[in-house]
Design a protein around this motif. Structure first.
Motif, PDB file in Angstrom:
ATOM      1  N   ILE B 172       0.850  -1.198   0.000  1.00  0.00           N
ATOM      2  CA  ILE B 172       0.000   0.000   0.000  1.00  0.00           C
ATOM      3  C   ILE B 172       0.886   1.248   0.000  1.00  0.00           C
ATOM      4  N   GLU B 173       0.294   2.373  -0.333  1.00  0.00           N
ATOM      5  CA  GLU B 173       1.014   3.653  -0.290  1.00  0.00           C
ATOM      6  C   GLU B 173       1.476   3.918   1.148  1.00  0.00           C
ATOM      7  N   PRO B 174       2.675   4.447   1.323  1.00  0.00           N
ATOM      8  CA  PRO B 174       3.135   4.694   2.699  1.00  0.00           C
ATOM      9  C   PRO B 174       2.540   5.980   3.289  1.00  0.00           C
ATOM     10  N   THR B 175       1.217   6.069   3.303  1.00  0.00           N
ATOM     11  CA  THR B 175       0.560   7.268   3.837  1.00  0.00           C
ATOM     12  C   THR B 175      -0.373   6.891   4.981  1.00  0.00           C
ATOM     13  N   TYR B 176      -0.686   7.873   5.797  1.00  0.00           N
ATOM     14  CA  TYR B 176      -1.590   7.672   6.927  1.00  0.00           C
ATOM     15  C   TYR B 176      -2.964   7.227   6.416  1.00  0.00           C
ATOM     16  N   GLU B 177      -3.401   7.885   5.319  1.00  0.00           N
ATOM     17  CA  GLU B 177      -4.735   7.593   4.786  1.00  0.00           C
ATOM     18  C   GLU B 177      -4.841   6.152   4.270  1.00  0.00           C
ATOM     19  N   ALA B 178      -3.785   5.674   3.590  1.00  0.00           N
ATOM     20  CA  ALA B 178      -3.809   4.298   3.067  1.00  0.00           C
ATOM     21  C   ALA B 178      -3.881   3.288   4.213  1.00  0.00           C
ATOM     22  N   HIS B 179      -3.191   3.590   5.318  1.00  0.00           N
ATOM     23  CA  HIS B 179      -3.238   2.689   6.472  1.00  0.00           C
ATOM     24  C   HIS B 179      -4.621   2.730   7.141  1.00  0.00           C
ATOM     25  N   LEU B 180      -5.202   3.908   7.145  1.00  0.00           N
ATOM     26  CA  LEU B 180      -6.550   4.042   7.694  1.00  0.00           C
ATOM     27  C   LEU B 180      -7.550   3.263   6.825  1.00  0.00           C
ATOM     28  N   ASP B 181      -7.333   3.313   5.506  1.00  0.00           N
ATOM     29  CA  ASP B 181      -8.187   2.533   4.589  1.00  0.00           C
ATOM     30  C   ASP B 181      -8.106   1.038   4.912  1.00  0.00           C
ATOM     31  N   ALA B 182      -6.874   0.575   5.221  1.00  0.00           N
ATOM     32  CA  ALA B 182      -6.685  -0.852   5.539  1.00  0.00           C
ATOM     33  C   ALA B 182      -7.443  -1.208   6.830  1.00  0.00           C
ATOM     34  N   VAL B 183      -7.395  -0.306   7.814  1.00  0.00           N
ATOM     35  CA  VAL B 183      -8.125  -0.553   9.073  1.00  0.00           C
ATOM     36  C   VAL B 183      -9.632  -0.589   8.809  1.00  0.00           C
ATOM     37  N   LEU B 184     -10.086   0.349   7.959  1.00  0.00           N
ATOM     38  CA  LEU B 184     -11.510   0.373   7.598  1.00  0.00           C
ATOM     39  C   LEU B 184     -11.918  -0.918   6.885  1.00  0.00           C
ATOM     40  N   ARG B 185     -11.004  -1.426   6.064  1.00  0.00           N
ATOM     41  CA  ARG B 185     -11.271  -2.676   5.337  1.00  0.00           C
ATOM     42  C   ARG B 185     -11.477  -3.826   6.330  1.00  0.00           C
ATOM     43  N   ILE B 186     -10.626  -3.857   7.371  1.00  0.00           N
ATOM     44  CA  ILE B 186     -10.755  -4.913   8.396  1.00  0.00           C
ATOM     45  C   ILE B 186     -12.106  -4.778   9.118  1.00  0.00           C
ATOM     46  N   LEU B 187     -12.423  -3.559   9.524  1.00  0.00           N
ATOM     47  CA  LEU B 187     -13.679  -3.348  10.264  1.00  0.00           C
ATOM     48  C   LEU B 187     -14.890  -3.658   9.390  1.00  0.00           C
ATOM     49  N   GLY B 188     -14.829  -3.219   8.124  1.00  0.00           N
ATOM     50  CA  GLY B 188     -15.927  -3.487   7.184  1.00  0.00           C
ATOM     51  C   GLY B 188     -16.107  -4.994   7.006  1.00  0.00           C
ATOM     52  N   GLY B 189     -14.998  -5.714   6.885  1.00  0.00           N
ATOM     53  CA  GLY B 189     -15.041  -7.180   6.738  1.00  0.00           C
ATOM     54  C   GLY B 189     -15.677  -7.823   7.957  1.00  0.00           C
ATOM     55  N   MET B 190     -15.341  -7.287   9.132  1.00  0.00           N
ATOM     56  CA  MET B 190     -15.913  -7.859  10.358  1.00  0.00           C
ATOM     57  C   MET B 190     -17.422  -7.628  10.427  1.00  0.00           C
ATOM     58  N   VAL B 191     -17.846  -6.443   9.989  1.00  0.00           N
ATOM     59  CA  VAL B 191     -19.293  -6.166   9.983  1.00  0.00           C
ATOM     60  C   VAL B 191     -19.996  -7.119   9.017  1.00  0.00           C
ATOM     61  N   LYS B 192     -19.367  -7.348   7.846  1.00  0.00           N
ATOM     62  CA  LYS B 192     -19.966  -8.276   6.868  1.00  0.00           C
ATOM     63  C   LYS B 192     -20.103  -9.676   7.481  1.00  0.00           C
ATOM     64  N   ALA B 193     -18.978 -10.180   8.026  1.00  0.00           N
ATOM     65  CA  ALA B 193     -18.952 -11.578   8.485  1.00  0.00           C
ATOM     66  C   ALA B 193     -19.687 -11.783   9.812  1.00  0.00           C
ATOM     67  N   TYR B 194     -19.558 -10.823  10.723  1.00  0.00           N
ATOM     68  CA  TYR B 194     -20.071 -11.037  12.077  1.00  0.00           C
ATOM     69  C   TYR B 194     -21.431 -10.395  12.351  1.00  0.00           C
ATOM     70  N   VAL B 195     -21.866  -9.487  11.455  1.00  0.00           N
ATOM     71  CA  VAL B 195     -23.185  -8.884  11.675  1.00  0.00           C
ATOM     72  C   VAL B 195     -24.123  -9.276  10.528  1.00  0.00           C
ATOM     73  N   LEU B 196     -23.788  -8.816   9.307  1.00  0.00           N
ATOM     74  CA  LEU B 196     -24.708  -9.020   8.177  1.00  0.00           C
ATOM     75  C   LEU B 196     -24.887 -10.497   7.822  1.00  0.00           C
ATOM     76  N   ALA B 197     -23.760 -11.243   7.750  1.00  0.00           N
ATOM     77  CA  ALA B 197     -23.869 -12.675   7.401  1.00  0.00           C
ATOM     78  C   ALA B 197     -24.685 -13.412   8.461  1.00  0.00           C
ATOM     79  N   GLY B 198     -24.480 -13.032   9.728  1.00  0.00           N
ATOM     80  CA  GLY B 198     -25.224 -13.668  10.820  1.00  0.00           C
ATOM     81  C   GLY B 198     -26.716 -13.435  10.666  1.00  0.00           C
ATOM     82  N   TRP B 199     -27.095 -12.218  10.285  1.00  0.00           N
ATOM     83  CA  TRP B 199     -28.519 -11.907  10.110  1.00  0.00           C
ATOM     84  C   TRP B 199     -29.117 -12.730   8.976  1.00  0.00           C
ATOM     85  N   ILE B 200     -28.407 -12.745   7.842  1.00  0.00           N
ATOM     86  CA  ILE B 200     -28.986 -13.380   6.645  1.00  0.00           C
ATOM     87  C   ILE B 200     -28.954 -14.906   6.734  1.00  0.00           C
TER      88      ILE B 200
END
Lengths: 40, 402
Positions: B172-200
């Motif tokens: 990834i780009e060596p920037t603060y924003e790119a690292h924040l994007d990666a953290v958001l990706r992890i959190l988004g993935g967790m919401v998909k797997a642990y919240v939305l998938a559980g509901w459906i």
């Protein structure tokens, strides 16, 4: 200056989104999830 | 599985690994990452299965070295040994019909073995075709056992891993924003797997559902819900590991791109589990198609050669997905879909010409019809993916009986 401010806004929005996602996880996440592809 | 990706244990383990791999350098970094990976697979599989997995990797390495040392040696002398060992370790259902139970390896945990198998086959074939560039023992072991992609992929290529590990390519780009994007990706993935998938999952088709007892509407709802559940479950996991990998400097490839809006079944497989599709294209379809084209019988029939290569590829895909017979059906159904699609495409191209066919495909109506047909066909095929063999056979016998 305008570009820096735009990056700051973007980062602020992303931090807010992160906080929102954590909030959703804390409130609604299932305690147990089976990952379907681990059985392959 | 014994590790929850949302647990404090897994998250602290991942973040500690990210820190160690990012801060260290040289051979020490390799050893530390290997220790991290060995700890992870020991934790995930238990000591005996972890040892079996490491032995599997080491056998793969020995075979790769043999091919590098004797480039003229053909894969036919090494590949079957490896494939046979994989079939034995995976304990395929068919083995239970042939061998007595005491000879089978049913006590071993095989989480991640299918992904590991395809990764090693890729290294083996590339070594034989001299496209591997450089093989390093520790890099190879860490590539095989990389804890982010070990359990469920995505199937990363050795060359890509090598380039990112050695800093020839930036994750990834060596920037603060790119690292924040990666953290958001992890959190988004967790919401998909642990919240939305559980509901459906509450709405989705279950392995023991008796489909014949459902009304048509209930069947449709459960079938569609399973497609969404599978997507959220698997792509959520992929988002988590892509985020962790990006922070660590070894970003796995993308695996999903909105499979629900695929316009045809070929497009679907480039959007759903993409790393598997590309692997199958490179290591099953292309060699099979080339071989068919060079044969006397099929050389003058490229469409037939292509269709046979597609069927073989999807059978391999089906068998790879699971050890029971329903997965073979899953592969066969997708093979039939692809053959129908390619034959139809070939027919239209001959009738209309490639240019007109391209124009026709861009029309909104053709796109919408394509999306609706593909979505329904893919949802239907997941029936063979989700229902266990006993329920599937019951379904067929009831359907044939009535």
């Amino acid at each position: 200056m305008k570009a820096i401010s735009s990056i700051r806004t973007r980062i602020l929005l992303k931090l807010l989104a992160a906080a929102l996602l954590i909030f959703i996880l804390v409130l609604f996440s299932s305690t147990h999830v089976d990952f379907i592809y681990t059985s392959f | 599985m014994s590790i929850a990706l949302l647990s404090i244990k897994y998250l602290s383990f991942s973040m500690m690994s990210v820190l160690l791999v990012s801060l260290l350098a040289g051979a020490f970094r390799q050893f530390v990452f290997l220790s991290v990976n060995l700890f992870f697979i020991g934790w995930l599989l238990g000591p005996i299965s972890a040892l079996a997995t490491i032995a599997f990797c080491l056998l793969g390495f020995a075979l790769v070295r043999i091919h590098l040392k004797w480039p003229a040696l053909r894969l036919v002398y090494t590949l079957p040994v490896f494939v046979a060992l994989f079939i034995y370790l995976r304990n395929y259902e068919i083995l239970q019909w042939i061998f007595p139970p005491e000879l089978l390896s049913s006590t071993l945990s095989t989480i991640g073995l299918s992904f590991l198998f395809f990764k090693i086959i890729h290294v083996l074939v590339d070594a034989q075709s001299n496209t591997l560039r450089k093989l390093e023992f520790l890099t190879y072991l860490n590539y095989c056992l990389n804890f982010t992609t070990f359990m469920m992929g995505p199937i990363m290529r050795y060359q890509d891993y090598f380039d990112q590990w050695h800093g020839h390519k930036q994750a990834i780009e060596p920037t603060y924003e790119a690292h924040l994007d990666a953290v958001l990706r992890i959190l988004g993935g967790m919401v998909k797997a642990y919240v939305l998938a559980g509901w459906i999952n509450g709405l989705a088709l279950q392995a023991d559902t008796n489909v014949l007892q459902l009304s048509f509407t209930a069947w449709l709802v459960q079938m569609y819900a399973f497609f969404f559940y599978l997507y959220l479950n698997f792509s959520g996991y992929v988002d988590i590991v892509i985020g962790i990998g990006s922070l660590m400097g070894i970003r796995p490839p993308e695996n999903f791109n909105k499979p629900f809006i695929a316009q045809n079944i070929s497009d679907f497989w480039l959007r759903q589990h993409r790393s598997l599709t590309l692997w199958l294209t490179d290591y099953v379809f292309s060699p099979a198609y080339k071989r068919a084209l060079s044969s006397k019988r099929l050389g003058s029939h490229p469409v037939l050669a292509g269709n046979l290569a597609i069927m073989l590829t999807m059978i391999v895909s089906g068998i790879w997905h699971g050890t029971s017979i329903n997965f073979l059906f899953f592969g066969l159904v997708h093979g039939i879909y692809l053959v129908i699609y390619h034959s139809w495409d070939h027919f239209l191209a001959r009738r209309l010409g490639r240019k007109r066919l391209k124009q026709l495909r861009q029309h909104w109506l053709a796109r919408t019809v394509g999306i609706v047909i593909t979505f329904n066909a893919a949802s239907f095929a997941f029936l063979f993916f989700q229902l266990d063999t006993a329920h599937l056979l019951q379904l067929f016998s009831d359907l044939l009986g009535s």
